[in-house]
Design a protein around this motif. Structure first.
Motif, PDB file in Angstrom:
ATOM      1  N   ASN A 136      62.633  67.312 -81.562  1.00 15.08           N
ATOM      2  CA  ASN A 136      63.027  68.338 -80.593  1.00 15.08           C
ATOM      3  C   ASN A 136      64.471  68.752 -80.857  1.00 15.08           C
ATOM      4  O   ASN A 136      65.351  67.896 -81.015  1.00 15.08           O
ATOM      5  CB  ASN A 136      62.936  67.780 -79.163  1.00 15.08           C
ATOM      6  CG  ASN A 136      61.529  67.362 -78.794  1.00 15.08           C
ATOM      7  OD1 ASN A 136      60.675  68.201 -78.553  1.00 15.08           O
ATOM      8  ND2 ASN A 136      61.296  66.060 -78.762  1.00 15.08           N
ATOM      9  N   ALA A 137      64.715  70.036 -80.898  1.00 16.94           N
ATOM     10  CA  ALA A 137      66.059  70.561 -81.125  1.00 16.94           C
ATOM     11  C   ALA A 137      66.298  71.742 -80.203  1.00 16.94           C
ATOM     12  O   ALA A 137      65.352  72.394 -79.741  1.00 16.94           O
ATOM     13  CB  ALA A 137      66.237  70.983 -82.586  1.00 16.94           C
ATOM     14  N   ALA A 175      61.843  63.643 -75.508  1.00 12.86           N
ATOM     15  CA  ALA A 175      62.289  64.863 -74.835  1.00 12.86           C
ATOM     16  C   ALA A 175      63.809  64.883 -74.894  1.00 12.86           C
ATOM     17  O   ALA A 175      64.462  63.835 -74.934  1.00 12.86           O
ATOM     18  CB  ALA A 175      61.810  64.899 -73.387  1.00 12.86           C
ATOM     19  N   VAL A 176      64.373  66.078 -74.914  1.00 13.55           N
ATOM     20  CA  VAL A 176      65.829  66.227 -74.969  1.00 13.55           C
ATOM     21  C   VAL A 176      66.301  67.036 -73.766  1.00 13.55           C
ATOM     22  O   VAL A 176      65.565  67.865 -73.224  1.00 13.55           O
ATOM     23  CB  VAL A 176      66.285  66.895 -76.283  1.00 13.55           C
ATOM     24  CG1 VAL A 176      65.944  66.004 -77.468  1.00 13.55           C
ATOM     25  CG2 VAL A 176      65.660  68.269 -76.466  1.00 13.55           C
ATOM     26  N   GLY A 220      63.763  70.120 -73.392  1.00  9.86           N
ATOM     27  CA  GLY A 220      62.819  70.448 -74.442  1.00  9.86           C
ATOM     28  C   GLY A 220      61.924  69.263 -74.710  1.00  9.86           C
ATOM     29  O   GLY A 220      62.394  68.126 -74.774  1.00  9.86           O
ATOM     30  N   MET A 221      60.637  69.514 -74.880  1.00  5.01           N
ATOM     31  CA  MET A 221      59.710  68.397 -75.025  1.00  5.01           C
ATOM     32  C   MET A 221      58.495  68.769 -75.864  1.00  5.01           C
ATOM     33  O   MET A 221      58.131  69.941 -75.995  1.00  5.01           O
ATOM     34  CB  MET A 221      59.259  67.894 -73.653  1.00  5.01           C
ATOM     35  CG  MET A 221      58.549  68.925 -72.802  1.00  5.01           C
ATOM     36  SD  MET A 221      58.425  68.405 -71.056  1.00  5.01           S
ATOM     37  CE  MET A 221      60.103  68.647 -70.486  1.00  5.01           C
ATOM     38  N   ALA A 240      60.778  73.509 -71.326  1.00  4.49           N
ATOM     39  CA  ALA A 240      60.156  74.350 -72.355  1.00  4.49           C
ATOM     40  C   ALA A 240      59.679  73.480 -73.493  1.00  4.49           C
ATOM     41  O   ALA A 240      60.345  72.501 -73.851  1.00  4.49           O
ATOM     42  CB  ALA A 240      61.162  75.392 -72.870  1.00  4.49           C
ATOM     43  N   GLY A 241      58.531  73.812 -74.042  1.00  5.25           N
ATOM     44  CA  GLY A 241      58.062  73.041 -75.182  1.00  5.25           C
ATOM     45  C   GLY A 241      56.570  73.172 -75.411  1.00  5.25           C
ATOM     46  O   GLY A 241      55.884  74.014 -74.825  1.00  5.25           O
ATOM     47  N   ASP A 242      56.094  72.293 -76.279  1.00  4.96           N
ATOM     48  CA  ASP A 242      54.678  72.203 -76.598  1.00  4.96           C
ATOM     49  C   ASP A 242      54.096  71.098 -75.721  1.00  4.96           C
ATOM     50  O   ASP A 242      54.305  69.912 -75.969  1.00  4.96           O
ATOM     51  CB  ASP A 242      54.516  71.879 -78.088  1.00  4.96           C
ATOM     52  CG  ASP A 242      53.063  71.738 -78.517  1.00  4.96           C
ATOM     53  OD1 ASP A 242      52.168  71.804 -77.645  1.00  4.96           O
ATOM     54  OD2 ASP A 242      52.823  71.530 -79.726  1.00  4.96           O
TER      55      ASP A 242
END
Length: 234
Positions: free
Chosen positions: A83-84, A110-111, A126-127, A158-160
């Motif tokens: 994750n970035a 996750a970040v 972000g995850m 936000a993420g997948d």
């Protein structure tokens, strides 16, 4: 009438820059990222899988395009656990960062980044959640529990999320977050599943949101990126 400031956030699973043609072409991913005109972009699968997990999307390409990379502690990596978060713009500054090791059979993380932005303080998580429903439930519960003691701040997830169900499964798991209506983003060539999602906490609204399908997004990764234009609300 004074026009309220907006911020565009995007989320993109870049599949280590390997496209549907099985070619690793970071320049195609950069073309997609730049064409979205986002202020903050949350990336998944941004690093190669095996330790030391080097960046799949080279730092120098982002630097040359004017993107800033949030330092999440991965030496040589673009982020942490794949994750970035990157950003671009004079109105954005990083306040604080953190990350979570997520429970489950697969190694997942996750970040978390807290920004000062043109719409005010903003916390971005972000995850990339697991493939199994039980893992996803545990992972969301873990994130909510770990972040429960943080200072109140408008928050974006936000993420997948890897959730194929058309039922409001994620909404039930995180009732304090409002998931934006799903838009199919996977597979990129013929999207069927809304695996990529954005959710908002109190103090934020999306004036519009969607999926970015302009070429070469249809082939650059197996996912299409999604985006939302955010405003602060009282």
């Amino acid at each position: 009438m004074t026009q309220l400031s907006t911020l565009r956030i995007a989320s993109y699973n870049i599949q280590k820059c390997v496209g549907l043609d099985f070619r690793r072409q970071p320049q195609r991913i950069m073309q997609v990222i730049d064409s979205m005109k986002a202020d903050i972009v949350v990336l998944q699968e941004a690093d190669k899988r095996l330790p030391p997990r080097p960046a799949a999307l080279p730092h120098f390409m982002l630097d040359e395009a004017g993107w800033q990379i949030v330092d999440l502690g991965g030496a040589g990596s673009l982020g942490w656990h794949g994750n970035a978060i990157i950003w671009r713009g004079d109105d954005i500054r990083v306040r604080q960062t953190g990350h979570h090791e997520l429970p489950g059979l697969e190694p997942r993380g996750a970040v978390r980044v807290e920004f000062d932005t043109q719409i005010g303080p903003l916390r971005v998580l972000g995850m990339h959640l697991g493939l199994l429903p039980a893992s996803r439930r545990r992972q969301i519960t873990h994130i909510r529990r770990c972040d429960a003691g943080l200072d109140l701040m408008p928050t974006v997830w936000a993420g997948d999320f890897n959730e194929w169900s058309r039922q409001p499964v994620l909404d039930h798991l995180a009732p304090d977050m409002r998931f934006l209506p799903p838009v199919p983003s996977f597979p990129a060539a013929q999207p069927l599943g809304a695996l990529d999602r954005i959710a908002l906490g109190d103090g934020l609204e999306a004036i519009t949101h969607g999926v970015h399908d302009a070429r070469p997004a249809h082939i650059a990764s197996d996912h299409l990126p999604i985006w939302a234009d955010l405003q602060r609300v009282a």
